[in-house]
Design a protein around this motif. Structure first.
Motif, PDB file in Angstrom:
ATOM      1  N   GLU A  43     -53.890  53.047 -58.068  1.00  0.00           N
ATOM      2  CA  GLU A  43     -54.245  51.718 -57.568  1.00  0.00           C
ATOM      3  C   GLU A  43     -55.771  51.612 -57.527  1.00  0.00           C
ATOM      4  OE1 GLU A  43     -53.243  50.914 -53.421  1.00  0.00           O
ATOM      5  OE2 GLU A  43     -52.851  48.816 -53.913  1.00  0.00           O
ATOM      6  N   ASN A  44     -56.268  50.446 -57.891  1.00  0.00           N
ATOM      7  CA  ASN A  44     -57.717  50.202 -57.880  1.00  0.00           C
ATOM      8  C   ASN A  44     -58.496  51.273 -58.632  1.00  0.00           C
ATOM      9  OD1 ASN A  44     -58.011  47.701 -56.443  1.00  0.00           O
ATOM     10  ND2 ASN A  44     -57.208  48.772 -54.657  1.00  0.00           N
ATOM     11  N   PHE A  45     -57.970  51.651 -59.805  1.00  0.00           N
ATOM     12  CA  PHE A  45     -58.611  52.738 -60.565  1.00  0.00           C
ATOM     13  C   PHE A  45     -60.034  52.387 -60.984  1.00  0.00           C
ATOM     14  CE2 PHE A  45     -58.693  51.216 -64.965  1.00  0.00           C
ATOM     15  CZ  PHE A  45     -57.764  50.193 -64.950  1.00  0.00           C
ATOM     16  N   GLU A  50     -65.940  47.709 -50.778  1.00  0.00           N
ATOM     17  CA  GLU A  50     -65.747  46.644 -49.795  1.00  0.00           C
ATOM     18  C   GLU A  50     -65.105  45.443 -50.495  1.00  0.00           C
ATOM     19  OE1 GLU A  50     -66.220  47.333 -46.784  1.00  0.00           O
ATOM     20  OE2 GLU A  50     -67.620  49.015 -46.841  1.00  0.00           O
ATOM     21  N   GLU A  51     -64.194  44.795 -49.779  1.00  0.00           N
ATOM     22  CA  GLU A  51     -63.439  43.694 -50.383  1.00  0.00           C
ATOM     23  C   GLU A  51     -64.364  42.598 -50.950  1.00  0.00           C
ATOM     24  OE1 GLU A  51     -60.041  43.513 -50.833  1.00  0.00           O
ATOM     25  OE2 GLU A  51     -60.079  45.610 -50.201  1.00  0.00           O
ATOM     26  N   LYS A  52     -65.441  42.310 -50.223  1.00  0.00           N
ATOM     27  CA  LYS A  52     -66.346  41.231 -50.664  1.00  0.00           C
ATOM     28  C   LYS A  52     -67.023  41.584 -51.988  1.00  0.00           C
ATOM     29  CE  LYS A  52     -67.635  38.921 -46.391  1.00  0.00           C
ATOM     30  NZ  LYS A  52     -68.416  39.398 -45.237  1.00  0.00           N
ATOM     31  N   ARG A 129     -56.930  44.484 -44.057  1.00  0.00           N
ATOM     32  CA  ARG A 129     -56.420  43.118 -44.206  1.00  0.00           C
ATOM     33  C   ARG A 129     -56.442  42.775 -45.695  1.00  0.00           C
ATOM     34  NH1 ARG A 129     -54.457  43.799 -40.417  1.00  0.00           N
ATOM     35  NH2 ARG A 129     -54.694  42.986 -38.323  1.00  0.00           N
ATOM     36  N   GLU A 130     -55.532  43.362 -46.434  1.00  0.00           N
ATOM     37  CA  GLU A 130     -55.531  43.136 -47.884  1.00  0.00           C
ATOM     38  C   GLU A 130     -55.376  41.653 -48.201  1.00  0.00           C
ATOM     39  OE1 GLU A 130     -52.484  45.278 -50.104  1.00  0.00           O
ATOM     40  OE2 GLU A 130     -53.671  45.118 -51.941  1.00  0.00           O
ATOM     41  N   SER A 131     -54.631  40.938 -47.338  1.00  0.00           N
ATOM     42  CA  SER A 131     -54.360  39.519 -47.604  1.00  0.00           C
ATOM     43  C   SER A 131     -55.616  38.652 -47.493  1.00  0.00           C
ATOM     44  CB  SER A 131     -53.284  38.996 -46.660  1.00  0.00           C
ATOM     45  OG  SER A 131     -53.755  39.036 -45.327  1.00  0.00           O
ATOM     46  N   ILE A 156     -46.435  49.110 -56.625  1.00  0.00           N
ATOM     47  CA  ILE A 156     -47.791  49.508 -56.230  1.00  0.00           C
ATOM     48  C   ILE A 156     -47.811  49.949 -54.761  1.00  0.00           C
ATOM     49  CG2 ILE A 156     -50.207  48.806 -56.014  1.00  0.00           C
ATOM     50  CD1 ILE A 156     -49.703  46.582 -58.056  1.00  0.00           C
ATOM     51  N   CYS A 157     -48.263  51.156 -54.520  1.00  0.00           N
ATOM     52  CA  CYS A 157     -48.718  51.676 -53.224  1.00  0.00           C
ATOM     53  C   CYS A 157     -47.849  51.294 -52.019  1.00  0.00           C
ATOM     54  CB  CYS A 157     -50.172  51.249 -53.006  1.00  0.00           C
ATOM     55  SG  CYS A 157     -51.034  52.164 -51.705  1.00  0.00           S
ATOM     56  N   TYR A 158     -48.324  50.371 -51.191  1.00  0.00           N
ATOM     57  CA  TYR A 158     -47.652  50.000 -49.941  1.00  0.00           C
ATOM     58  C   TYR A 158     -46.200  49.567 -50.189  1.00  0.00           C
ATOM     59  CZ  TYR A 158     -47.266  47.568 -45.372  1.00  0.00           C
ATOM     60  OH  TYR A 158     -46.889  47.142 -44.123  1.00  0.00           O
ATOM     61  N   ASP A 159     -45.883  49.100 -51.404  1.00  0.00           N
ATOM     62  CA  ASP A 159     -44.497  48.783 -51.780  1.00  0.00           C
ATOM     63  C   ASP A 159     -43.558  49.940 -51.457  1.00  0.00           C
ATOM     64  OD1 ASP A 159     -44.828  46.186 -52.956  1.00  0.00           O
ATOM     65  OD2 ASP A 159     -45.259  47.031 -54.935  1.00  0.00           O
ATOM     66  N   VAL A 160     -44.074  51.169 -51.497  1.00  0.00           N
ATOM     67  CA  VAL A 160     -43.224  52.355 -51.347  1.00  0.00           C
ATOM     68  C   VAL A 160     -42.462  52.346 -50.019  1.00  0.00           C
ATOM     69  CG1 VAL A 160     -44.918  53.936 -50.260  1.00  0.00           C
ATOM     70  CG2 VAL A 160     -43.163  54.858 -51.792  1.00  0.00           C
ATOM     71  N   ARG A 161     -42.954  51.560 -49.051  1.00  0.00           N
ATOM     72  CA  ARG A 161     -42.297  51.485 -47.742  1.00  0.00           C
ATOM     73  C   ARG A 161     -41.138  50.499 -47.707  1.00  0.00           C
ATOM     74  NH1 ARG A 161     -45.408  53.999 -43.786  1.00  0.00           N
ATOM     75  NH2 ARG A 161     -47.507  54.523 -44.478  1.00  0.00           N
ATOM     76  N   PHE A 162     -40.859  49.837 -48.833  1.00  0.00           N
ATOM     77  CA  PHE A 162     -39.843  48.791 -48.875  1.00  0.00           C
ATOM     78  C   PHE A 162     -38.761  49.173 -49.886  1.00  0.00           C
ATOM     79  CE2 PHE A 162     -43.858  47.264 -47.430  1.00  0.00           C
ATOM     80  CZ  PHE A 162     -43.544  46.522 -46.302  1.00  0.00           C
ATOM     81  N   ASN A 216     -63.908  57.377 -50.940  1.00  0.00           N
ATOM     82  CA  ASN A 216     -64.168  56.376 -51.970  1.00  0.00           C
ATOM     83  C   ASN A 216     -65.412  55.537 -51.679  1.00  0.00           C
ATOM     84  OD1 ASN A 216     -60.966  56.652 -51.550  1.00  0.00           O
ATOM     85  ND2 ASN A 216     -61.470  56.515 -53.732  1.00  0.00           N
ATOM     86  N   TYR A 217     -65.579  55.166 -50.408  1.00  0.00           N
ATOM     87  CA  TYR A 217     -66.760  54.405 -49.980  1.00  0.00           C
ATOM     88  C   TYR A 217     -66.739  54.365 -48.465  1.00  0.00           C
ATOM     89  CZ  TYR A 217     -63.391  50.598 -49.339  1.00  0.00           C
ATOM     90  OH  TYR A 217     -62.312  49.864 -48.943  1.00  0.00           O
ATOM     91  N   ALA A 218     -67.918  54.198 -47.881  1.00  0.00           N
ATOM     92  CA  ALA A 218     -68.041  54.074 -46.421  1.00  0.00           C
ATOM     93  C   ALA A 218     -67.081  55.031 -45.714  1.00  0.00           C
ATOM     94  CB  ALA A 218     -67.797  52.634 -45.989  1.00  0.00           C
TER      95      ALA A 218
HETATM   96  O1  LIG Z   1     -58.577  50.255 -49.630  1.00  0.00           O
HETATM   97  C1  LIG Z   1     -59.095  49.805 -50.633  1.00  0.00           C
HETATM   98  O2  LIG Z   1     -60.302  49.855 -50.883  1.00  0.00           O
HETATM   99  C2  LIG Z   1     -58.242  49.163 -51.645  1.00  0.00           C
HETATM  100  N1  LIG Z   1     -56.939  48.907 -51.109  1.00  0.00           N
HETATM  101  C3  LIG Z   1     -55.857  49.515 -51.522  1.00  0.00           C
HETATM  102  O3  LIG Z   1     -55.995  50.317 -52.369  1.00  0.00           O
HETATM  103  C4  LIG Z   1     -54.491  49.183 -50.953  1.00  0.00           C
HETATM  104  C5  LIG Z   1     -54.527  47.884 -50.221  1.00  0.00           C
HETATM  105  S1  LIG Z   1     -55.586  47.893 -48.790  1.00  0.00           S
HETATM  106  N2  LIG Z   1     -54.048  50.261 -50.108  1.00  0.00           N
HETATM  107  C6  LIG Z   1     -52.801  50.404 -49.644  1.00  0.00           C
HETATM  108  O4  LIG Z   1     -51.912  49.622 -49.945  1.00  0.00           O
HETATM  109  C7  LIG Z   1     -52.578  51.611 -48.732  1.00  0.00           C
HETATM  110  C8  LIG Z   1     -51.184  51.745 -48.194  1.00  0.00           C
HETATM  111  C9  LIG Z   1     -51.079  52.870 -47.240  1.00  0.00           C
HETATM  112  O5  LIG Z   1     -51.972  53.668 -47.085  1.00  0.00           O
HETATM  113  C10 LIG Z   1     -49.841  53.044 -46.443  1.00  0.00           C
HETATM  114  O6  LIG Z   1     -48.820  52.367 -46.705  1.00  0.00           O
HETATM  115  O7  LIG Z   1     -49.867  53.877 -45.527  1.00  0.00           O
END
Ligand SMILES: O=C(O)CNC(=O)[C@H](CS)NC(=O)CCC(=O)C(=O)O
Length: 270
Positions: A43-45, A50-52, A129-131, A156-162, A216-218
């Motif tokens: 994910e995010n390869f 930072e989101e901004k 707050r990915e949204s 993708i990633c967080y999907d794994v919980r569903f 990865n950062y900060a």
């Molecule tokens: O963080 C970033 O910079 C980029 N974001 C991501 O890569 C995404 C969305 S925030 N990360 C996850 O979904 C983590 C899920 C997770 O860790 C869990 O389900 O426990």
């Protein structure tokens, strides 16, 4: 379907597009030299930051990421999953968290926009707050039917919980499920491996889980442990905690054997 080698790539992507693509290229080449025909990136390869900052470069990241995937697929004659990268959504100022499957001719085979967004206050004090920057997809992920490689399901990633999302993939005939991730170090230590093994076992499918690792950062720390898991739930390869690859053989005979020994998909009541 034939037997072949698959690789899950593990990266420490940072807020530098070109640097990430260079690191990814090195590890793709390493996987190919070891014989991998199917390669997954996390994910995010192409950009972790930072989101901004990510939004500000959204167009460039989207364009360069897609170009890169097609170039790698053609150069190395592999099928490649671009774990995820941001794709700007018109008139929203936001992006889709997008995963893309590309064939050795550089053609797009399948695409999926992450449905479940990570809006979580992690107990270590970090808030996600990915949204705030990502628009949730509204379609269940596709399964790409491949004669050679088996039926490839995306997520993708967080999907794994569903688990319902993976049951959908199983219903569509998925033999191999991609779960590219950037799991937090905090949640990852307790949940990552358990969740991945559960998805493999309950759907009697291979799981290929490329991962982000390290700082990865900060204050963003990711868990690592890119893995390939067989349909019985056995971990075939684990990339550990440094950037690298997990590589393992995907075998149709193993799929058939496990589905014969444990026919749980045929015993469903609901
Ligand atoms: O963080 C970033 O910079 C980029 N974001 C991501 O890569 C995404 C969305 S925030 N990360 C996850 O979904 C983590 C899920 C997770 O860790 C869990 O389900 O426990």
């Amino acid at each position: 379907m034939k037997s072949y080698l698959a690789a899950a790539i593990q990266l420490t992507s940072v807020p530098d597009l070109q640097k990430n693509l260079a690191q990814a290229e090195e590890l793709i080449e390493l996987a190919v030299r070891q014989g991998a025909e199917l390669v997954g990136l996390p994910e995010n390869f192409s950009y972790m930051g930072e989101e901004k900052a990510k939004l500000a470069q959204g167009d460039a990241i989207a364009l360069e990421s897609e170009k890169f995937l097609k170039k790698m697929a053609q150069r190395f004659q592999i099928t490649i999953l671009g774990g995820s990268f941001p794709v700007p959504v018109d008139n929203t100022g936001k992006v889709y968290n997008t995963t893309l499957l590309i064939d050795p001719n550089g053609q797009e085979l399948a695409r999926y926009y992450k449905v479940h967004l990570f809006d979580v206050n992690v107990p270590d004090g970090n808030t996600y707050r990915e949204s705030s920057t990502v628009v949730a997809g509204t379609q269940l992920p596709p399964v790409h039917f491949s004669e050679k490689l088996g039926n490839l399901g995306l997520s993708i990633c967080y999907d794994v919980r569903f688990p319902e999302l993976y049951r959908h993939l199983a219903d569509k005939g998925a033999d191999i499920i991609f779960i590219p991730a950037a799991f937090t170090a905090f949640t990852g230590k307790d949940h990552w491996q358990v969740l991945l093994q559960a998805r493999a076992i309950e759907n009697t499918a291979y799981v290929i889980a490329p991962a982000q690792t390290g700082n990865n950062y900060a204050r963003r720390l990711t868990h690592g442990h890119a893995v390939i898991i067989d349909p019985w739930g056995v971990i075939l390869a684990d990339a550990g905690e440094k950037p690298g690859i997990a590589i393992a053989e995907i075998k149709p005979t193993r799929l058939e054997q496990v589905r014969r020994q444990m026919p749980s998909l045929q015993h469903r009541v609901f």
